[in-house]
Scaffold this motif. Structure first.
Motif, short mmCIF file in Angstrom:
data_model
loop_
_atom_site.label_atom_id
_atom_site.label_comp_id
_atom_site.label_asym_id
_atom_site.label_seq_id
_atom_site.Cartn_x
_atom_site.Cartn_y
_atom_site.Cartn_z
N ARG C 154 0.86 -1.19 0.00
CA ARG C 154 0.00 0.00 0.00
C ARG C 154 0.89 1.23 0.00
N GLY C 155 0.54 2.23 -0.76
CA GLY C 155 1.36 3.44 -0.79
C GLY C 155 2.57 3.29 -1.68
N THR C 156 2.66 2.18 -2.41
CA THR C 156 3.76 2.03 -3.37
C THR C 156 3.16 1.65 -4.71
N GLU C 157 4.00 1.53 -5.71
CA GLU C 157 3.48 1.15 -7.04
C GLU C 157 3.67 -0.34 -7.32
N SER C 158 4.04 -1.11 -6.29
CA SER C 158 4.32 -2.53 -6.50
C SER C 158 3.10 -3.32 -6.92
N GLY C 159 1.96 -3.05 -6.27
CA GLY C 159 0.74 -3.81 -6.58
C GLY C 159 0.38 -3.73 -8.06
N PRO C 160 0.15 -2.50 -8.54
CA PRO C 160 -0.15 -2.34 -9.97
C PRO C 160 0.95 -2.90 -10.86
N ALA C 161 2.21 -2.76 -10.44
CA ALA C 161 3.32 -3.26 -11.27
C ALA C 161 3.25 -4.78 -11.40
N SER C 162 3.08 -5.47 -10.26
CA SER C 162 2.98 -6.93 -10.27
C SER C 162 1.85 -7.38 -11.17
N LEU C 163 0.69 -6.74 -10.94
CA LEU C 163 -0.50 -7.14 -11.67
C LEU C 163 -0.32 -6.92 -13.17
N SER C 219 1.66 -13.99 -4.99
CA SER C 219 1.88 -12.73 -4.29
C SER C 219 3.33 -12.32 -4.43
N GLY C 220 3.61 -11.07 -4.09
CA GLY C 220 4.99 -10.60 -4.13
C GLY C 220 5.65 -10.69 -2.76
N ASP C 221 5.00 -11.33 -1.82
CA ASP C 221 5.54 -11.40 -0.46
C ASP C 221 5.49 -12.82 0.10
N MET C 222 6.63 -13.36 0.48
CA MET C 222 6.64 -14.72 1.04
C MET C 222 6.03 -14.78 2.43
N GLY C 223 5.98 -13.66 3.11
CA GLY C 223 5.32 -13.66 4.42
C GLY C 223 3.88 -14.11 4.26
N CYS C 224 3.16 -13.42 3.37
CA CYS C 224 1.76 -13.77 3.10
C CYS C 224 1.65 -15.22 2.65
N LEU C 225 2.53 -15.62 1.73
CA LEU C 225 2.41 -16.95 1.14
C LEU C 225 2.81 -18.04 2.11
N MET C 226 3.73 -17.73 3.01
CA MET C 226 4.13 -18.72 4.02
C MET C 226 2.93 -18.99 4.95
N LYS C 240 -2.25 -24.06 -5.05
CA LYS C 240 -0.80 -23.90 -5.09
C LYS C 240 -0.44 -22.43 -4.94
N THR C 241 0.58 -22.18 -4.13
CA THR C 241 1.03 -20.79 -3.96
C THR C 241 2.36 -20.61 -4.68
N ARG C 242 2.53 -19.46 -5.31
CA ARG C 242 3.77 -19.15 -6.00
C ARG C 242 4.10 -17.69 -5.78
N HIS C 243 5.38 -17.38 -5.74
CA HIS C 243 5.79 -15.98 -5.67
C HIS C 243 5.81 -15.41 -7.09
N ALA C 244 5.56 -14.11 -7.22
CA ALA C 244 5.53 -13.48 -8.55
C ALA C 244 6.83 -13.72 -9.31
N ALA C 245 7.96 -13.73 -8.59
CA ALA C 245 9.25 -13.95 -9.26
C ALA C 245 9.27 -15.33 -9.93
N GLN C 246 8.70 -16.31 -9.27
CA GLN C 246 8.68 -17.66 -9.83
C GLN C 246 7.82 -17.72 -11.09
N ILE C 247 6.69 -17.01 -11.07
CA ILE C 247 5.82 -16.96 -12.26
C ILE C 247 6.56 -16.29 -13.41
N LEU C 248 7.24 -15.19 -13.13
CA LEU C 248 7.97 -14.48 -14.19
C LEU C 248 9.07 -15.39 -14.75
N ARG C 249 9.77 -16.10 -13.89
CA ARG C 249 10.84 -16.97 -14.34
C ARG C 249 10.29 -18.13 -15.15
N ASP C 250 9.21 -18.74 -14.62
CA ASP C 250 8.62 -19.89 -15.31
C ASP C 250 8.09 -19.50 -16.68
#
Lengths: 209, 465, 258
Positions: C154-163, C219-226, C240-250
């Motif tokens: 929240r308060g950053t541009e990460s959410g829209p960027a990830s999406l 998600s972009g946060d392993m805290g949430c996903l853990m 199944k849970t995946r981090h955004a980095a893993q999706i981008l790599r895959d």
């Protein structure tokens, strides 16, 4: 903590406030802003203000009467025959309303629950929100507008403001100004909307000819 | 196992209550978003500007308070100052006694809850009836509101019907329309019998002295129609600079609270009734209340004084939805209460220091606040304060040891390797409380400590990608 | 509304970056850190991994033990002293460095050092989308993705960027689900200080996400996903849970690009 004795609570409070604010190096400034950011998207400067008001008033379950015929029909179909009327508009309303309607110009507290309706003069209206403006000066009796189940506020076209901002800028010098935006209501019980709590259950607005 | 008080309370909360609270909150949250984005190009801009205005006012209360006093006094209003709850109660009782009054009708006022006015007046032989339907029900139940805008969000119609029957308002009937009609009739007599009407105020304009009072029921209007004296009890932080600034606040307030453009009634009062007006109080008194606000002003959490009491933060808060208002044990619950309640009365801080901890710091409250209060930052400051004052907090893992681990790389890297033992032991057997509380709810992931570092290093060494 | 600090953060001057792994990936989620490296190297970044890094200091900060937290943040500032951009696959760690740390160092003499760190710290997808200006993601991945935007973005541009990046992947479909603004219940130490409420919140989030029938909860946060992934496993849910980095790599792998 100081053990000073203050002459009054006023002094004590102001002293505490001063002490609290003293360490702030730069006090937050009043921002400059364009008042137009408060105007809602629906605002149309070209619109006829009564039409614009009517649309918004309908949304909040208010009832508008654009002509004498409309209000006459409303009284007839709802069997409204006895109520309070501001003496200033007695002549006008007597002419417009059905013949069987009895208008009292004295509001008798002892008969408060026998008045089916109250007709009073509005001081203005706000189109953007569908609000009627009442003031002490133009409302012959506060209770006449508040107590009966039906309240009809009579408004002049020229007194309708387009926006809240306009209405605030033009607030008259009156100690008691009320904006009524529909009939009284509550949703306290399980969030279920009920109209007609302490104030009117039917809020009407009549456009004076 | 010891639980945090609010977590405990949530566990024992009646499921039906939790569902009511959740549904009402979700609806109001949606209505807020729908109405703001339907009506304005940039709602966040309005929030930002409103926040700046309110911050300006509270940081200049030394000039605004006298301005308000002058504006009101000029118009025939008597202004009183009350440092604390006791003084406020005495002033109000004194005013009633000065006209030989015995009966008061009260419009909704959280400040009057704060100073516990009702009980005090009753002790002194006065009748003080709540006229807001929700608050009236709270009163007859000897209960406390659980939300600052919708006080009986935790009650259902059956409970209310039983209460009405008990009060002698009619045989059991749980139809909301019937309940409301009975309240209308009963309270109407109370208005007509009362000599004094008490209200709060949502805002006071420093320019005109106008008190702004917003309601949906028309009860504040009725408190001021047949009565002889109007007493307004207002916190010193409720000031706004000019009448036209109210366009911002009024546009935000009702939408933030319920999704309405405006509440049904918006009253602007800066004097007793006009001389020509037959109905209304001939005397008007405003009691400006401090009761700890100047202490909050002196603290690092002064931003919380911007609050306009819309309740949007309560509505969106996931913790409030699970625990409900009573879990906060204060007049002000939810996110705003988690900041305000522990510091409004300095003596209560140790007792209420758990409130700022009952948050995942998600920031949804900040996002919906019409005056843009950075609530999570304030909660964090209060956590720091609690630690400094050595206030014990159950279930908080001690961080001293961890910080040594996390600032000594050798220790850290050893721990990464040593942690592999977790993959071998059944986690339920690990005697560390935080681990137990984790595994109560979720499976622990497999420990892979050090593996990424190894991969990165080897990858570089081989020159492979 | 953007966090105050982000209005002043300068754009990266070059593609040299220092990777902040995050303590969770250091201990548990090595593949997420690995995917982060693979993705950034594909984009031409030169990555260094400071060996002495540990943690961003957030757990103690949230717990109210600011002196302990400051100790860790100071160490982190020292470790990442180079001018290279700091990139981390975690919205909450990034926010700790450009917001939380500034709060707890308000009265400290070394605030300027901490501000330097704040000025060069970026969350991964924000860095890709806004730092490097990559607006569409190459490769492909046939998957239905429910995206959970973590609260600390929240308060950053990460959410829209990830999406935006995920949505742009060929074959990937974003599945919207209800009450996106509601926190998942992790909140760091909150997950163990308020375990009941945390569990309720996690279950509520998973119910919404599952209702949209996704292949992955991302998600972009392993805290949430853990936390969410941990509930999924404990309750035997099929998600199944995946981090955004893993999706981008895959997506790069599926597209034959790496």
């Amino acid at each position: 903590m100081s053990t000073e004795q203050f002459a009054s609570s006023r002094e004590k409070i102001l002293s505490k406030v001063n002490t609290a604010l003293a360490p702030i190096k730069d006090r937050a400034a009043m921002p400059e802003y364009d008042p137009r950011i408060t105007v809602t998207k629906t605002f149309d400067p070209q619109a006829d203000q009564w039409a614009f008001f009517k649309e918004e008033f309908d949304k909040v379950h208010g009832r508008t009467f654009s002509t004498g015929a409309e209000i006459e029909a409303f009284f007839a179909s709802n069997n409204l025959t006895y109520g309070y009327c501001d003496p200033k508009i007695l002549a006008l309303m007597s002419e417009i309303l059905p013949d069987n309607v009895l208008l009292e110009t004295q509001f008798d507290l002892a008969k408060i629950d026998s008045y089916q309706f109250g007709i009073t003069c509005a001081s203005g209206a706000i189109a953007e929100t569908g609000s009627i403006i009442l003031t002490d000066k133009d409302t012959s009796r506060r209770l006449g507008a508040l107590a009966p189940w039906v309240h009809i506020a009579c408004v002049e076209h020229s007194s309708i403001h387009a926006t809240i901002h306009d209405a605030l800028k033009a607030m008259p010098d009156d100690p008691n100004i009320i904006w009524c935006t529909g009939p009284s209501k509550t949703a306290d019980i399980e969030g279920i909307l009920i109209e007609g709590v302490h104030g009117p259950g039917i809020q009407g607005c009549f456009l004076l000819p | 196992m010891a639980y945090q008080k609010i977590d405990s309370y949530a566990q024992t909360l009646d499921e039906e209550v939790r569902t009511s609270v959740k549904n009402a909150s979700a609806l109001k949250t949606k209505s807020r978003v729908d109405s703001l984005w339907r009506d304005f190009q940039d709602p966040d801009k309005l929030r930002e500007v409103s926040g700046l205005i309110k911050q300006h006012v509270i940081e200049n209360l030394d000039t605004y308070l006298p301005k308000v006093e002058e504006a009101l006094t000029e118009r025939g209003v008597k202004v009183h100052w009350a440092s604390d709850a006791e003084e406020a109660r005495k002033i109000i009782l004194g005013l009633m006694q000065s006209i030989g009054a015995k009966k008061m009708v009260k419009s909704k006022s959280m400040v009057s809850e704060e100073i516990e006015l009702g009980h005090y007046l009753e002790k002194h032989g006065m009748e003080a009836v709540e006229t807001d339907l929700g608050e009236y029900i709270v009163q007859i139940d000897h209960d406390h509101p659980s939300h600052i805008v919708t006080p009986i969000i935790h009650k259902n119609r059956r409970q209310i019907a039983e209460s009405f029957e008990r009060e002698g308002l009619g045989e059991y009937n749980d139809d909301p329309a019937v309940i409301t009609a009975r309240a209308r009739k009963f309270l109407r007599n109370k208005y007509l019998e009362a000599e004094v009407g008490l209200t709060g105020a949502n805002f006071i304009s420093a320019e005109s002295g106008r008190l702004v009072i917003v309601t949906n029921e028309g009860n504040s209007r009725f408190c001021l129609a047949p009565t002889k004296m109007h007493i307004a009890l207002v916190g010193i932080e409720k000031i706004v600079p000019r009448d036209t600034d109210l366009a911002l606040f009024l546009n935000l307030l009702a939408r933030s609270a319920t999704g309405q453009k405006l509440t049904i009634y918006t009253e602007f009062i800066n004097g007793p009734k006009s001389p020509e007006q037959p109905d209304g109080p001939e005397q008007m008194h405003v009691v400006l209340l401090d009761n700890g606000r100047s202490d909050v002003l002196a603290s690092e959490c002064r931003d919380i004084l911007r609050c306009i009491r819309c309740g949007a933060c309560l509505n969106v808060c996931p913790v409030y939805r699970q625990a409900s208002g009573h879990a906060y044990r204060s007049v002000y619950p939810g996110p705003v209460g988690a900041v305000l309640s522990p510091i409004l009365d300095a003596k209560k801080f140790p007792e209420l220091a758990d409130l700022p901890k009952a948050s995942s710091l998600c920031g949804a409250c900040h996002e919906v606040c019409p005056v843009n209060i950075p609530i999570p930052d304030l909660l964090l400051r209060l956590r720091d304060k609690a630690k400094k004052e050595h206030i014990h907090s159950p279930n908080t893992p001690p961080m001293g040891g961890w910080s040594i681990l996390a600032s000594e790389p050798i220790l850290w890297k050893s721990a990464l390797i040593a942690g592999a033992v977790m993959n071998v032991i059944n986690p339920d057997l690990i005697p560390l409380p935080p681990v137990k509380r984790w595994t109560m709810v979720r499976k622990l992931p497999d420990w892979h400590g050090g593996e990424f570092r190894k991969w990165f290093k080897n990858r570089k060494v081989d020159g492979k990608k | 509304m953007l966090l105050e600090h982000l209005h002043h953060r300068p754009k990266p001057a070059n593609k040299k970056i220092q990777l902040m792994t995050t303590c969770l990936c250091d201990a548990f989620f090595d593949d997420v850190a690995k995917a982060t490296v693979q993705v950034l190297e594909y984009l031409g970044c030169e990555i260094s991994l400071p060996d002495e890094q540990t943690c961003c200091g957030q757990p103690a900060f949230n717990g109210g033990d600011w002196p302990s937290s400051r100790r860790v943040v100071r160490h982190t500032a020292k470790v990442f002293h180079s001018d290279d951009t700091v990139v981390t696959p975690s919205g909450s760690c990034a926010a700790m460095l450009f917001h939380g740390a500034l709060l707890e160092f308000e009265k400290e003499k070394d605030l300027p050092e901490i501000e330097k760190l704040a000025n060069k710290t970026w969350e991964l997808t924000d860095y890709i989308y806004n730092g490097l200006g990559i607006k569409t993601w190459p490769g492909k991945l046939n998957a239905k993705v429910a995206f959970h935007r973590s609260c600390h973005t929240r308060g950053t541009e990460s959410g829209p960027a990830s999406l935006a990046l995920l949505d742009s992947i060929e074959g990937l479909e974003i599945m919207p689900f209800g009450e996106g603004e509601q926190c998942c219940g992790f909140g760091g130490t909150f997950s163990v200080t308020f375990p009941f409420i945390s569990s309720q919140m996690g279950h509520a989030k998973l119910a919404h996400a599952q209702a949209s029938n996704p292949d992955y909860l991302v998600s972009g946060d392993m805290g949430c996903l853990m936390h969410l992934g941990g509930i999924v496993e404990r309750d035997g849910m099929k998600l199944k849970t995946r981090h955004a980095a893993q999706i981008l790599r895959d997506s790069l792998i599926e597209g034959g690009l790496i």
